[in-house]
Design an enzyme around this catalytic site. Structure first.
Site, short mmCIF file in Angstrom:
data_model
loop_
_atom_site.label_atom_id
_atom_site.label_comp_id
_atom_site.label_asym_id
_atom_site.label_seq_id
_atom_site.Cartn_x
_atom_site.Cartn_y
_atom_site.Cartn_z
N TYR A 64 0.85 -1.20 0.00
CA TYR A 64 0.00 0.00 0.00
C TYR A 64 0.89 1.26 0.00
O TYR A 64 1.79 1.40 0.85
CB TYR A 64 -0.94 0.01 1.22
CG TYR A 64 -1.71 1.31 1.31
CD1 TYR A 64 -2.69 1.63 0.37
CD2 TYR A 64 -1.43 2.24 2.31
CE1 TYR A 64 -3.36 2.84 0.43
CE2 TYR A 64 -2.11 3.45 2.38
CZ TYR A 64 -3.07 3.74 1.43
OH TYR A 64 -3.72 4.95 1.49
N GLY B 118 0.76 4.28 0.96
CA GLY B 118 0.96 5.07 2.18
C GLY B 118 1.98 4.46 3.12
O GLY B 118 2.55 5.15 3.97
N LYS C 9 4.40 9.80 3.24
CA LYS C 9 4.30 10.05 4.68
C LYS C 9 5.55 9.62 5.44
O LYS C 9 5.80 10.08 6.55
CB LYS C 9 3.06 9.37 5.24
CG LYS C 9 1.76 9.90 4.65
CD LYS C 9 1.75 11.39 4.69
CE LYS C 9 0.41 12.07 4.44
NZ LYS C 9 -0.45 11.58 3.39
N HIS D 111 1.18 18.72 6.46
CA HIS D 111 0.29 17.82 5.73
C HIS D 111 -0.81 18.70 5.12
O HIS D 111 -1.93 18.74 5.63
CB HIS D 111 -0.27 16.80 6.73
CG HIS D 111 -1.11 15.72 6.13
ND1 HIS D 111 -2.06 15.04 6.85
CD2 HIS D 111 -1.15 15.18 4.88
CE1 HIS D 111 -2.64 14.13 6.08
NE2 HIS D 111 -2.11 14.19 4.89
N CYS E 152 -11.58 14.42 4.69
CA CYS E 152 -12.35 15.54 5.25
C CYS E 152 -12.55 16.65 4.21
O CYS E 152 -12.89 17.77 4.56
CB CYS E 152 -11.66 16.11 6.47
SG CYS E 152 -11.81 15.10 7.93
N THR F 103 -8.70 17.03 -0.67
CA THR F 103 -8.39 16.94 -2.09
C THR F 103 -9.43 17.69 -2.93
O THR F 103 -9.08 18.39 -3.87
CB THR F 103 -8.27 15.47 -2.53
OG1 THR F 103 -7.28 14.86 -1.70
CG2 THR F 103 -7.86 15.34 -3.97
N SER F 104 -10.70 17.58 -2.53
CA SER F 104 -11.71 18.26 -3.36
C SER F 104 -11.64 19.78 -3.18
O SER F 104 -12.04 20.51 -4.08
CB SER F 104 -13.11 17.73 -3.06
OG SER F 104 -13.42 17.87 -1.71
N ASN G 89 -11.03 2.96 0.64
CA ASN G 89 -9.77 3.70 0.51
C ASN G 89 -9.12 3.43 -0.85
O ASN G 89 -7.92 3.62 -1.00
CB ASN G 89 -8.83 3.31 1.66
CG ASN G 89 -7.64 4.25 1.79
OD1 ASN G 89 -7.76 5.46 1.52
ND2 ASN G 89 -6.49 3.73 2.17
N ARG H 83 -7.82 4.11 -4.52
CA ARG H 83 -7.07 5.34 -4.85
C ARG H 83 -6.81 5.48 -6.34
O ARG H 83 -6.86 4.50 -7.09
CB ARG H 83 -5.70 5.28 -4.13
CG ARG H 83 -5.80 5.23 -2.61
CD ARG H 83 -5.66 6.59 -2.03
NE ARG H 83 -5.95 6.64 -0.60
CZ ARG H 83 -5.72 7.73 0.14
NH1 ARG H 83 -5.23 8.82 -0.41
NH2 ARG H 83 -6.02 7.74 1.42
C1 SPV Z 1 -3.52 10.23 3.89
O1 SPV Z 1 -4.04 9.22 4.39
O2 SPV Z 1 -3.40 11.29 4.50
C2 SPV Z 1 -3.04 10.18 2.51
C3 SPV Z 1 -2.88 8.87 1.89
O3 SPV Z 1 -2.72 11.18 1.93
S1 SPV Z 1 -1.52 8.04 2.50
O4 SPV Z 1 -0.53 7.98 1.47
O5 SPV Z 1 -1.99 6.72 2.87
O6 SPV Z 1 -0.99 8.75 3.65
MN MN Z 2 -2.44 12.80 3.29
#
Ligand code: SPV
Ligand code: MN
Length: 615
Positions: free
Chosen positions: A222, A224, A231, A250, A274, A277-278, A381, A383
């Site tokens: 995955y 993330g 991250k 972030h 929340c 992205t939009s 989730n 993507r």
């Molecule tokens: C988040 O969960 O804040 C994301 C996706 O942007 S991840 O790459 O899983 O962190």
């Molecule tokens: Mn994120």
């Protein structure tokens, strides 16, 4: 190259790849690669530079080894993660902390030597029979004072392909750092795989060795958990920023179009799912980035860059009406990786896409049919991965080495009963208080229960790599370096009354227009105890102008009534967290105390629920 490194690498690395390492002339990089090769024992090592031919080869490798499958539309591919590898795994994401050092009770830590020994055991021989890819990327724009060089080692071509789309190529940038210059490094292996997915879930580990700017990730695919520059790097960057006096956040960055062709940049922190992205992709505005931002104080101004060059976004509920810009990218030819969606006849489908889903297909757990009511057709989730420049509204400064000047910072939580849809902070410390008090309901982006109210300061809680008070303190102190301070706003898209959402999905587009006018002093505001809120007449004008919508006084009253008991209860909750946090900055407690006084004063005068018309 030092002989001891050459001895390890020569046998399994071809001349072209070795030449690329020689041309870099970075002994520290060679040492990291040689150590990883000796440990993971791949059968082959391939080193890539920034050449488009190398980048195309990686994409093809991901298809050839079945990590990705081509879909019907040109450029589209599909990737599945294993059934229990669908999100960031917080339980096994840990900091390796040297004896005697202390990070924070709230952070998941393990003793460094023990953690490294555990990793060595898991990584030993993990790449046998596979290829190790050696990749160089750059966090932030290249050739910028924000650039951070990165070295990624992985046996997953999918991870490399994702990084090619999400980050700037960094081989040439790597040549610019001095032999003992700092760079971030990542070692990843997908571990044992069956049907192209990692299977040893119990041995999944994501360990951060911040003493060496190194992150290890194993038995997971995955993104993330595996894409080092996302991250994993944010955690390293937060510490680097602390050492050097800037901020790693972030946050999205977007341009808001104001009157007379004016573009005003804002950055925003929202916990996963929340509305971040939009917001970043609002039609009619421009996008710089949707997830990670670095801020520096330059000549007294708050300057920000997008750390990334692509988007790894949640696909659920992306449809033509609510998110037209990204929907267009996802349904047109061009490079897109779809992750964990439903596929039928080479066509991807996902929940909330605004059209009927096929009655059967294949998803992350295998064959799927609509009578399997306990399995969602696409994972919540699921993507997409795209490059920002494939969006019609990519900002012209998205890759500018000099970044953009911020007019405002926005913090957005997810609550159904507390905060008004938009408000401006009284000052910087009050704004940081809004950010440091963010709460959201848990979402499908992390493993575990959904729908629980979670404390998530600056939406960075999962990624903090230092004591919370130190991180909040750095945010407070940042203002002292600025002569032109951005304004700070709080938003909440999820307020309800009688169980119903009070706002439509595109109302956020009006809130950003109002903020833009506030930044330039072109609209007044009303002093509420929780912040400065809009006047009805200004919002009505904006709704009319941009949406041809009659925004009634009743709507305004419902949305902007100050809910004092709920606000006080939140202050109690957050106050208790900070009361139990060592070294909480005084400016934060002062801002909370002042807000409490404003709330109780108004409550004494006008009761529990106060209409904005009575302020
Ligand atoms: C988040 O969960 O804040 C994301 C996706 O942007 S991840 O790459 O899983 O962190
Ligand atoms: Mn994120």
């Amino acid at each position: 190259m030092e002989q001891k490194h050459a001895d390890i690498l020569t046998e399994i690395t071809d001349a072209d790849s070795l030449a690329k390492l020689e041309a870099l002339g970075n002994d520290k990089a060679n040492e990291f690669i040689a150590d990883a090769v000796a440990l993971c024992k791949p059968s082959k090592v391939i080193v890539c530079n920034d050449d488009p031919a190398d980048i195309a080869m990686i994409r093809q490798a991901s298809i050839d080894n079945c990590e990705e499958t081509p879909l019907a539309m040109e450029g589209h591919t599909l990737h599945f993660d294993g059934p229990s590898d669908q999100a960031r795994d917080k339980k096994v994401t840990k900091y390796l902390v040297p004896e005697g050092e202390h990070l924070d009770e709230k952070l998941n830590c393990t003793e460094r030597q023990g953690g490294l020994a555990e990793l060595r055991e898991i990584f030993d021989g993990a790449m046998a029979g596979r290829t190790m890819y050696v990749r160089f990327f750059c966090l932030g724009p290249v050739d910028s004072q924000f650039s951070i060089s990165c070295l990624q080692l992985t046996d997953s071509a999918y991870v490399c392909h994702s990084e090619d789309m999400l980050y700037r190529a960094g081989y040439e940038q790597f040549k610019r750092i001095s032999p003992d210059g700092e760079f971030f490094r990542y070692l990843h292996t997908a571990g044992r795989m069956e049907n192209n997915v990692s299977v040893d879930v119990d041995k999944r580990r994501i360990y951060m060795d911040h003493t060496q700017n190194t992150v290890y990730s194993t038995n997971t695919q995955y993104a993330g958990n595996t894409v080092g520059l996302k991250k994993l790097s944010l955690r390293l960057a937060i510490r680097k920023a602390d050492r050097e006096g800037w901020l790693a956040e972030h946050m999205f960055i977007m341009g808001v179009n104001g009157p007379n062709d004016r573009v005003t940049y804002i950055a925003g922190a929202f916990p996963s799912a929340c509305g971040k992205t939009s917001t970043a992709m609002l039609p009619g505005e421009t996008i710089v980035g949707d997830d990670l931002a670095y801020f520096k104080a330059i000549d007294g101004k708050a300057i920000a860059v997008n750390v990334e060059s692509g988007i790894f976004g949640i696909i659920a509920d992306v449809n033509a009406e609510d998110d037209p810009v990204i929907f267009d990218v996802l349904t047109s030819p061009g490079e897109v990786i779809f992750g964990n969606v439903l596929v039928k006849d080479g066509v991807p489908a996902w929940m909330g896409m605004g059209v009927d889903l096929p009655a059967d297909g294949v998803n992350y757990q295998g064959k799927w049919t609509s009578d399997m009511t306990d399995v969602n057709p696409s994972h919540k989730n699921a993507r997409y991965t795209v490059r920002i420049n494939s969006l019609a509204n990519a900002d012209v400064k998205a890759d500018a080495p000099e970044g953009v000047e911020l007019g405002a910072i926005v913090y957005g939580g997810r609550d159904s009963d507390i905060s008004v849809p938009v408000q401006q902070s009284y000052d910087w410390a009050h704004g940081i208080m809004i950010g440091a008090s963010l709460e959201s309901e848990t979402t499908a982006a992390t493993l575990g229960a959904e729908g629980v109210r979670t404390f998530n300061p600056m939406s960075n809680m999962d990624f903090l790599s230092m004591p919370l008070s130190q991180y909040v303190g750095n945010n407070l102190d940042f203002a002292t370096k600025l002569t032109d301070q951005p304004m700070i706003f709080g938003v909440n898209y999820f307020l309800k009354k009688d169980g119903k959402f009070l706002n439509g999905k595109l109302d956020k587009g009006i809130w950003v227009k109002w903020m833009e006018l506030r930044i330039h002093g072109e609209v007044d505001a009303i002093a509420a105890p929780t912040g400065l809120i809009p006047r009805h007449e200004d919002l009505a004008k904006l709704f009319k102008q941009y949406r041809d919508f009659d925004y009634t006084e009743q709507m305004y009253v419902d949305q902007f009534t100050i809910r004092i008991p709920e606000n006080l209860a939140k202050l109690d909750r957050i106050g208790e967290i900070y009361a139990n946090t060592p070294d909480t900055p005084e400016a934060l407690t002062d801002a909370m105390d002042a807000q409490r006084k404003r709330l109780t004063d108004l409550q004494a005068a006008k009761g529990d629920y106060v209409s904005p018309l009575d302020l």
